[in-house]
Design an enzyme around this catalytic site. Structure first.
Site, PDB file in Angstrom:
ATOM      1  N   ASP A 186       1.005  -1.424  -0.005  1.00 25.16           N
ATOM      2  CA  ASP A 186       0.286  -0.128  -0.456  1.00 25.16           C
ATOM      3  C   ASP A 186       0.797   1.273   0.053  1.00 25.16           C
ATOM      4  OD1 ASP A 186      -2.499   1.975   0.687  1.00 25.16           O
ATOM      5  OD2 ASP A 186      -1.383   1.717   2.754  1.00 25.16           O
TER       6      ASP A 186
ATOM      7  N   ASP B 270      -0.131   4.956   0.345  1.00 24.13           N
ATOM      8  CA  ASP B 270      -0.382   6.442   1.639  1.00 24.13           C
ATOM      9  C   ASP B 270      -0.256   5.844   3.327  1.00 24.13           C
ATOM     10  OD1 ASP B 270      -0.873   8.259   0.112  1.00 24.13           O
ATOM     11  OD2 ASP B 270      -2.648   7.120  -0.629  1.00 24.13           O
TER      12      ASP B 270
HETATM   13 MG   LIG Z   1      -2.895   3.307   3.342  1.00 21.67          MG
END
Ligand SMILES: [Mg+2]
Length: 241
Positions: free
Chosen positions: A9, A11
């Site tokens: 992932d 962010d």
């Molecule tokens: Mg995230």
């Protein structure tokens, strides 16, 4: 089983999003006060309301995160009309400020370098529009380590939808049991990746790392720092770092 790919992932996993996001909102508020008198708390209230409305209307799509829609909705509330130049200025200020202030988490670069050295493929699997995520990869200077990017804009659905992970595996030409998923969100990242049979690693930082009792939301490993990804791989692959 040898791990051939790591899906990350972006962010709040490879970099801290929350601090630059707050900085960006402060800058956006500054710009807005050149046009209208509005307190920061009132601005945040309206921003959150606009964001909630857009989320509700576009739930599950990449557009639900599009800041231009948030600022358009906000300005329609403050001005009772559309102000294109102001909306675009707020949008530009938000992303320019955020991108200027993002930094890789401690240890993240080391992990990416080590994976590259070991010939393990790297994917970014992220819920947002491709344009912004490409700008982040450029700003973080990690694109040379990243083999492929999958965004929810491109996949048509957001995590935890299986298509996000399947598209990444398909692009990399690896099977689910040959890859692991690392993310900070117990639902989007862990539940989604569990569902397609990936080995899951939860980065337990922040509010989204909430643990759940349900088995399908439990990760195979929990780490406190991104650098521990290498320890997980060592245990799984028996490779020495
Ligand atoms: Mg995230």
């Amino acid at each position: 089983m040898a791990t051939k790919a790591v899906l990350f992932d972006l962010d709040n996993t490879l970099y801290d999003y929350d601090t630059p996001h707050k900085k960006s909102l402060k800058e956006v508020h500054k710009i807005l006060t050149n046009y209208i008198s509005i307190s920061f708390s009132r601005f945040i209230k309206l921003f959150n309301l606009a964001k909630c409305e857009i989320h509700r209307e576009l739930a599950g799509s990449a557009s639900s995160h599009n800041r231009v829609l948030y600022f358009q909705r906000l300005i329609e509330k403050t001005h009772n009309t559309v102000e294109p130049s102001l909306i675009l200025k707020l949008y530009k200020t938000y992303w320019d400020t955020l991108l200027k202030n993002i930094n890789l988490r401690k240890g993240a670069l080391g992990v990416l370098k080590q994976l590259k050295k070991k010939g393990i493929k790297i994917a970014i699997v992220s819920d947002l529009t491709t344009h912004i995520q490409l700008r982040k990869l450029e700003q973080l200077k990690i694109s040379k380590y990243v083999d492929i990017l999958v965004t929810s804009e491109e996949a048509g659905s957001e995590k935890p939808h299986a298509i996000m992970f399947l598209l990444a595996l398909n692009k990399l030409n690896v099977s689910p049991h040959e890859a692991i998923m690392v993310g900070d969100n117990a639902i989007a990242d862990v539940e989604g990746a569990n569902f397609v049979g990936l080995y899951t690693v939860l980065l337990a930082k922040g509010k989204l790392a909430k643990r759940f009792k349900e088995d399908y939301r439990k990760s195979d490993s929990v780490i406190k720092n991104i650098s521990e990804t290498l320890d997980v791989l060592k245990k799984r692959n028996h490779f020495s770092a």
